[in-house]
Write an enzyme that holds these catalytic residues in place. Structure first.
Site, PDB file in Angstrom:
ATOM      1  N   LYS A 105      -7.198  10.092   7.384  1.00  0.00           N
ATOM      2  CA  LYS A 105      -6.605  11.381   7.014  1.00  0.00           C
ATOM      3  C   LYS A 105      -7.305  12.551   7.702  1.00  0.00           C
ATOM      4  O   LYS A 105      -7.437  13.629   7.125  1.00  0.00           O
ATOM      5  CB  LYS A 105      -6.655  11.559   5.497  1.00  0.00           C
ATOM      6  CG  LYS A 105      -5.859  10.497   4.753  1.00  0.00           C
ATOM      7  CD  LYS A 105      -5.818  10.764   3.263  1.00  0.00           C
ATOM      8  CE  LYS A 105      -5.428   9.524   2.499  1.00  0.00           C
ATOM      9  NZ  LYS A 105      -6.503   8.540   2.361  1.00  0.00           N
ATOM     10  N   ASP A 131      -5.704  -6.158  13.421  1.00  0.00           N
ATOM     11  CA  ASP A 131      -4.334  -6.584  13.738  1.00  0.00           C
ATOM     12  C   ASP A 131      -4.171  -7.079  15.171  1.00  0.00           C
ATOM     13  O   ASP A 131      -3.182  -7.724  15.502  1.00  0.00           O
ATOM     14  CB  ASP A 131      -3.355  -5.417  13.518  1.00  0.00           C
ATOM     15  CG  ASP A 131      -3.183  -5.075  12.051  1.00  0.00           C
ATOM     16  OD1 ASP A 131      -3.827  -5.738  11.224  1.00  0.00           O
ATOM     17  OD2 ASP A 131      -2.404  -4.156  11.738  1.00  0.00           O
ATOM     18  N   GLU A 165       2.338  -8.927   6.250  1.00  0.00           N
ATOM     19  CA  GLU A 165       2.828  -7.858   5.357  1.00  0.00           C
ATOM     20  C   GLU A 165       4.037  -7.115   5.930  1.00  0.00           C
ATOM     21  O   GLU A 165       4.866  -6.592   5.202  1.00  0.00           O
ATOM     22  CB  GLU A 165       1.709  -6.857   5.071  1.00  0.00           C
ATOM     23  CG  GLU A 165       1.203  -6.187   6.346  1.00  0.00           C
ATOM     24  CD  GLU A 165       0.065  -5.205   6.154  1.00  0.00           C
ATOM     25  OE1 GLU A 165      -0.318  -4.916   5.020  1.00  0.00           O
ATOM     26  OE2 GLU A 165      -0.437  -4.724   7.182  1.00  0.00           O
ATOM     27  N   ARG A 213       4.065 -19.782  -5.971  1.00  0.00           N
ATOM     28  CA  ARG A 213       2.977 -18.869  -6.315  1.00  0.00           C
ATOM     29  C   ARG A 213       2.669 -17.992  -5.109  1.00  0.00           C
ATOM     30  O   ARG A 213       2.905 -18.391  -3.967  1.00  0.00           O
ATOM     31  CB  ARG A 213       1.711 -19.633  -6.714  1.00  0.00           C
ATOM     32  CG  ARG A 213       1.862 -20.399  -8.014  1.00  0.00           C
ATOM     33  CD  ARG A 213       1.956 -19.453  -9.207  1.00  0.00           C
ATOM     34  NE  ARG A 213       1.947 -20.182 -10.466  1.00  0.00           N
ATOM     35  CZ  ARG A 213       3.029 -20.626 -11.098  1.00  0.00           C
ATOM     36  NH1 ARG A 213       4.230 -20.433 -10.558  1.00  0.00           N
ATOM     37  NH2 ARG A 213       2.918 -21.260 -12.249  1.00  0.00           N
TER      38      ARG A 213
HETATM   39  O1  F6P Z   1      -4.085  -1.455  10.835  1.00  0.00           O
HETATM   40  C1  F6P Z   1      -4.890  -2.318  10.159  1.00  0.00           C
HETATM   41  C2  F6P Z   1      -4.413  -2.567   8.766  1.00  0.00           C
HETATM   42  O2  F6P Z   1      -5.304  -3.514   8.282  1.00  0.00           O
HETATM   43  C3  F6P Z   1      -2.950  -2.986   8.623  1.00  0.00           C
HETATM   44  O3  F6P Z   1      -2.755  -4.347   8.855  1.00  0.00           O
HETATM   45  C4  F6P Z   1      -2.660  -2.558   7.223  1.00  0.00           C
HETATM   46  O4  F6P Z   1      -1.280  -2.296   7.028  1.00  0.00           O
HETATM   47  C5  F6P Z   1      -3.421  -1.313   7.089  1.00  0.00           C
HETATM   48  O5  F6P Z   1      -4.531  -1.426   7.941  1.00  0.00           O
HETATM   49  C6  F6P Z   1      -3.870  -1.039   5.671  1.00  0.00           C
HETATM   50  O6  F6P Z   1      -4.455   0.212   5.629  1.00  0.00           O
HETATM   51  P1  F6P Z   1      -5.121   0.847   4.322  1.00  0.00           P
HETATM   52  O7  F6P Z   1      -6.525   0.344   4.287  1.00  0.00           O
HETATM   53  O8  F6P Z   1      -5.071   2.300   4.597  1.00  0.00           O
HETATM   54  O9  F6P Z   1      -4.360   0.407   3.153  1.00  0.00           O
END
Ligand code: F6P
Length: 363
Positions: free
Chosen positions: A76, A142, A237, A281
């Site tokens: 941020k 990632d 995700e 699960r």
């Molecule tokens: O970009 C890296 C990452 O680990 C993503 O895979 C994931 O969506 C994001 O960060 C999560 O970010 P935060 O810690 O802000 O929830």
């Protein structure tokens, strides 16, 4: 004395401390450099008084084995899109880059090392174009930066996901269950794909290949043909069904991104609705993948990135990002670093090999 400033931005990642130590140790050899760390991304520059720490030998000794970042981080404090809270409680994003550039010039740093993902490297590019002597170091679990063959943190995340997967296999088998393991991977399915191959999953779902739930149910049924059976699924995700969208919630105040997470539960429901009879699960690994000590490969890669970043500063090769390419530590321009993301190609050998191992992508 010359002064170098290091900062970490965006999400944390195992190996950040190893980069910081690599820069500091290499700089110490030069005798005429002082190394400073900026606290919490660029906030350390914006805050009054500034928040910097001198990265002396005692501050960096042994930190390469530690997860997280001793400098702290934030997603941020993007100087180009800085969140400013308004009197009515809403957030307005403003461009504070000129202010940052002016402050950095005043502080007379000879070099800035910005350790971060694609967003951070885009910021580095803007600052470089405004005359800041900046060098980028890529980080992300990632592994979605195309200018480097690998980012540190990725191997650690894959190891954590694979260890978790192995544990889920024994319980799935004992109970004849389908177990869905959700891993991180916003736009890129590298963690899911690698841990699915390493663990031996039946199904792997990634953002780059939208899935058809009916095909998944068929794949699951095959495993229950003789009555008993079990299935282990890895889902990133950011994965989404062919007819549907990614599971996301609104980000926190000041965040530029939506929050992903929850696809495991969505998928579980979709499978049930499509007629899957087996018990299901769900396990969401979440930030476990980003924590803890980096594996040896990530420590080495991160340390070499730190050494290289300092050497680029020494040679005044600014506007570049260090990279690992064809087994060598090298560098690329920030422009090249930010050109395109590194996504899984569905025609790649890795995906084809996974399919050859009977891993279904639901496509
Ligand atoms: O970009 C890296 C990452 O680990 C993503 O895979 C994931 O969506 C994001 O960060 C999560 O970010 P935060 O810690 O802000 O929830």
């Amino acid at each position: 004395m010359k002064k170098i400033l290091i900062l970490t931005g965006g999400g944390d990642c195992p190996g950040l401390n190893a980069v910081i130590r690599g820069v500091a140790k290499r700089a110490r050899k030069e005798k005429d450099w002082e190394v400073f760390g900026c606290i919490e991304g660029f906030n350390g520059v914006y805050n009054t008084p500034h928040e910097f720490i001198r990265l002396t030998r005692s501050k960096t000794a042994g930190i390469h084995v530690k997860g997280g970042t001793i400098l702290r981080t934030t997603n941020k404090s993007n100087p180009i899109n800085f969140p400013v809270l308004q009197p009515d409680g809403t957030t307005k994003f403003v461009d504070r880059s000129d202010e940052l550039v002016a402050r950095l010039k005043e502080l007379k740093f000879d070099a800035i090392i910005n350790i971060g993902g694609d967003g951070s490297q885009r910021i580095s590019k803007v600052l470089c174009d405004k005359g800041v002597p900046i060098i980028g170091v890529p980080k992300t679990i990632d592994n979605d930066l195309s200018a480097t063959d690998m980012t540190f943190g990725f191997s650690t995340a894959v190891q954590i996901a694979t260890d978790s997967f192995d544990k889920l296999v024994t319980t799935a088998e004992s109970h004849n269950r389908v177990i869905i393991m959700e891993v991180m991977g916003r736009d890129a399915g590298w963690i899911a794909l690698h841990s699915a191959i390493a663990g031996g999953a039946e199904i792997c779902l990634i953002p780059e290949i939208p899935y058809d739930v009916k095909k998944l149910v068929k794949r699951i049924e095959l495993r229950y043909k003789k009555g008993r059976g079990f299935v282990n699924i890895v889902v990133a995700e950011g994965a989404k069904p062919k007819a549907g969208t990614v599971t996301a919630t609104k980000g926190e105040m000041g965040s530029e991104h939506v929050r992903l997470g929850g696809i495991a539960f969505q998928l579980s429901k979709e499978l049930k609705d499509a007629g899957c009879k087996a018990e299901i699960r769900e396990t969401v690994l979440g930030h476990v993948q980003r924590g803890g000590s980096p594996v040896a490969f990530d420590r080495i890669l991160a340390t070499l990135f730190g050494v290289k970043a300092f050497e680029l500063a020494l040679e005044k090769k600014f506007g570049r990002m260090v990279a690992f390419r064809n087994n060598e530590i090298t560098s690329v321009t920030l422009e090249e670093a930010t050109k395109k993301p590194n996504l899984v190609n569905k025609n790649s050998y890795l995906v084809q090999a996974a399919k050859g191992l009977n891993i279904s992508f639901g496509d």
